[in-house]
Design a protein around this motif. Sequence first.
Motif, mmCIF file in Angstrom:
data_model
loop_
_atom_site.group_PDB
_atom_site.id
_atom_site.type_symbol
_atom_site.label_atom_id
_atom_site.label_comp_id
_atom_site.label_asym_id
_atom_site.label_seq_id
_atom_site.Cartn_x
_atom_site.Cartn_y
_atom_site.Cartn_z
ATOM 1 N N GLY A 40 0.745 -1.244 0.069
ATOM 2 C CA GLY A 40 -0.096 0.100 -0.002
ATOM 3 C C GLY A 40 0.656 1.148 0.056
ATOM 4 N N THR A 41 1.911 1.274 0.820
ATOM 5 C CA THR A 41 2.817 2.428 0.700
ATOM 6 C C THR A 41 3.348 2.573 -0.641
ATOM 7 O OG1 THR A 41 3.281 1.914 3.033
ATOM 8 C CG2 THR A 41 4.713 3.259 1.969
ATOM 9 N N MET A 42 3.834 1.686 -1.033
ATOM 10 C CA MET A 42 4.593 1.647 -2.806
ATOM 11 C C MET A 42 3.579 2.244 -3.643
ATOM 12 S SD MET A 42 6.194 -1.405 -4.988
ATOM 13 C CE MET A 42 4.439 -1.938 -5.213
ATOM 14 N N LEU A 43 2.220 1.879 -3.554
ATOM 15 C CA LEU A 43 1.165 2.568 -4.350
ATOM 16 C C LEU A 43 0.531 3.642 -3.973
ATOM 17 C CD1 LEU A 43 -0.654 -1.088 -4.959
ATOM 18 C CD2 LEU A 43 0.918 0.233 -6.530
ATOM 19 N N SER A 44 0.887 4.161 -3.013
ATOM 20 C CA SER A 44 0.076 5.713 -2.505
ATOM 21 C C SER A 44 1.105 6.241 -1.970
ATOM 22 C CB SER A 44 -0.888 5.207 -1.488
ATOM 23 O OG SER A 44 -0.445 4.552 -0.395
ATOM 24 N N THR A 45 0.809 7.224 -0.972
ATOM 25 C CA THR A 45 1.830 8.097 -0.065
ATOM 26 C C THR A 45 2.142 7.756 1.252
ATOM 27 O OG1 THR A 45 0.048 9.696 0.546
ATOM 28 C CG2 THR A 45 0.970 9.983 -1.893
ATOM 29 N N ALA A 46 3.334 8.317 1.672
ATOM 30 C CA ALA A 46 3.590 8.094 3.071
ATOM 31 C C ALA A 46 2.508 8.550 4.059
ATOM 32 C CB ALA A 46 4.876 8.665 3.245
ATOM 33 N N GLN A 47 1.956 9.747 3.813
ATOM 34 C CA GLN A 47 0.704 10.179 4.484
ATOM 35 C C GLN A 47 -0.302 9.170 4.563
ATOM 36 O OE1 GLN A 47 2.129 12.376 2.168
ATOM 37 N NE2 GLN A 47 2.022 14.373 2.834
ATOM 38 N N MET A 48 -0.689 8.714 3.250
ATOM 39 C CA MET A 48 -1.874 7.975 3.088
ATOM 40 C C MET A 48 -1.572 6.785 4.070
ATOM 41 S SD MET A 48 -4.057 6.306 0.072
ATOM 42 C CE MET A 48 -4.945 7.721 -0.464
ATOM 43 N N GLY A 49 -0.366 6.078 3.953
ATOM 44 C CA GLY A 49 -0.094 4.898 4.715
ATOM 45 C C GLY A 49 -0.130 5.167 6.129
ATOM 46 N N ALA A 50 0.417 6.250 6.668
ATOM 47 C CA ALA A 50 0.122 6.699 8.178
ATOM 48 C C ALA A 50 -1.266 6.779 8.702
ATOM 49 C CB ALA A 50 0.917 7.642 8.533
ATOM 50 N N ILE A 51 -2.101 7.413 7.888
ATOM 51 C CA ILE A 51 -3.376 7.812 8.394
ATOM 52 C C ILE A 51 -4.542 6.550 7.973
ATOM 53 C CG2 ILE A 51 -5.470 9.205 7.586
ATOM 54 C CD1 ILE A 51 -3.415 10.912 9.126
ATOM 55 N N ILE A 52 -4.286 5.872 7.128
ATOM 56 C CA ILE A 52 -5.163 4.800 6.996
ATOM 57 C C ILE A 52 -4.861 3.497 8.082
ATOM 58 C CG2 ILE A 52 -6.045 2.864 5.461
ATOM 59 C CD1 ILE A 52 -5.872 4.727 3.056
ATOM 60 N N THR A 53 -3.707 3.427 8.226
ATOM 61 C CA THR A 53 -3.404 2.636 9.264
ATOM 62 C C THR A 53 -3.712 2.825 10.638
ATOM 63 O OG1 THR A 53 -1.114 2.783 9.268
ATOM 64 C CG2 THR A 53 -1.996 0.815 8.055
ATOM 65 N N SER A 62 -8.779 12.251 7.966
ATOM 66 C CA SER A 62 -7.870 12.265 9.067
ATOM 67 C C SER A 62 -8.601 12.657 10.263
ATOM 68 C CB SER A 62 -6.580 13.026 8.618
ATOM 69 O OG SER A 62 -5.918 12.422 7.389
ATOM 70 N N ILE A 63 -8.987 13.823 10.316
ATOM 71 C CA ILE A 63 -9.857 14.091 11.493
ATOM 72 C C ILE A 63 -10.660 13.231 11.788
ATOM 73 C CG2 ILE A 63 -11.534 15.937 12.305
ATOM 74 C CD1 ILE A 63 -9.911 17.851 10.437
ATOM 75 N N LEU A 64 -11.794 12.691 10.998
ATOM 76 C CA LEU A 64 -12.758 11.698 11.453
ATOM 77 C C LEU A 64 -12.181 10.464 11.966
ATOM 78 C CD1 LEU A 64 -15.232 11.778 8.374
ATOM 79 C CD2 LEU A 64 -15.587 12.498 10.623
ATOM 80 N N ILE A 65 -11.048 9.958 11.266
ATOM 81 C CA ILE A 65 -10.219 8.742 12.166
ATOM 82 C C ILE A 65 -9.723 9.061 13.394
ATOM 83 C CG2 ILE A 65 -8.220 7.458 11.768
ATOM 84 C CD1 ILE A 65 -8.492 7.393 8.782
ATOM 85 N N LEU A 66 -9.152 10.028 13.756
ATOM 86 C CA LEU A 66 -8.493 10.788 14.912
ATOM 87 C C LEU A 66 -9.824 10.958 15.997
ATOM 88 C CD1 LEU A 66 -5.623 13.015 13.711
ATOM 89 C CD2 LEU A 66 -5.775 10.711 14.359
ATOM 90 N N THR A 67 -10.847 11.433 15.569
ATOM 91 C CA THR A 67 -12.095 11.754 16.329
ATOM 92 C C THR A 67 -12.428 10.323 16.903
ATOM 93 O OG1 THR A 67 -12.803 13.558 14.962
ATOM 94 C CG2 THR A 67 -14.282 12.667 16.475
ATOM 95 N N GLY A 68 -12.413 9.505 15.844
ATOM 96 C CA GLY A 68 -13.051 8.054 16.387
ATOM 97 C C GLY A 68 -11.894 7.449 17.374
ATOM 98 N N VAL A 69 -10.782 7.636 17.339
ATOM 99 C CA VAL A 69 -9.732 7.593 18.141
ATOM 100 C C VAL A 69 -10.139 8.118 19.462
ATOM 101 C CG1 VAL A 69 -7.398 7.436 18.771
ATOM 102 C CG2 VAL A 69 -7.973 6.748 16.517
ATOM 103 N N LEU A 70 -10.277 9.249 19.367
ATOM 104 C CA LEU A 70 -10.524 9.974 20.792
ATOM 105 C C LEU A 70 -11.650 9.853 21.669
ATOM 106 C CD1 LEU A 70 -9.859 13.720 19.556
ATOM 107 C CD2 LEU A 70 -8.427 12.298 21.134
#
Length: 291
Positions: free
Chosen positions: A88-101, A276-284
């Motif tokens: 996934g990291t190879m096919l996308s971006t470093a940010q996308m990799g960090a945020i989705i996971t 990203s905000i939605l994911i982090l809100t879910g984490v909160l």
Amino acid sequence: MKNTLLGSLYLILASSIWGGMYVVVKVVVSVIPPLELVWMRYLVAIVALLIIGLITRQKWRIEKRYFLIIIAIGIIGNAISIVAQETGTMLSTAQMGAIITSSTPAFMVVFARLILKEQMTLKKGISVLLATIGVLLIVGIGDVNMSSTLGGIALFIAALTWALMSVLVKRLPSDYSQIVVTTYSILVALIVLTPFVLPRLDEINISQLTDPTIWGGLLYLGIVSTACGFLLWNRGLQMLNASSGGIFFFFQPLVGTLLGWLILGETIGVTFWIGSILILTGVLFVILEKK
């Protein structure tokens, strides 16, 4: 309280290490394909872990009833999840990799309920929903090509399987050495991946491996990201419940996004930040859940 603080520190360090890992993977994977890269970093990690184990005089015996759990951890977390992550990291971006996971904590809530019978509350349910919507927004952004979409799907699979593996770690006795558990689970993954990797090794350009950036990145991935990162993560999980432990993935997207912007010059779109905000809100929501 002491265990909670120490476990939190372990998980913060592991997540921060993995946040930086996406930038390294993005560079190294341009020379070494994802499957071969996972295999090579595990070879490096096994050597590092064995040295640490010998120096610290670990007891390597594991009860037979826990064999299947360690095998499952190795296949699901160390093989499937990491290969999917680096693909996934190879096919996308470093940010996308960090945020989705970083959606992993929300999925850990579900698996903790199913496997460990931890309480499933409304707040935890909302966290799963928000994280899922956030992932879909990031994967489905309009200005990406098919390659990035497939990368997002691979990263989503990586998040799910890592969450399952993290919950399975809790099924092992807390007094088991994480050096031993991590070594055995990585060894399982190495054995599983070897038949797929060996026929493809001759396709790698050996001359490119002499580049300090590439072999330095490989050493970082094997020793720091894999050996140290897995040790810190597994140990931290043993000190906290699975639902709470997963929230420390929060530090991974922050580090990954920052380094992706600073080092790789990657840009960040509006839809990316909304997801990203939605994911982090879910984490909160998970963080604020009363135990």
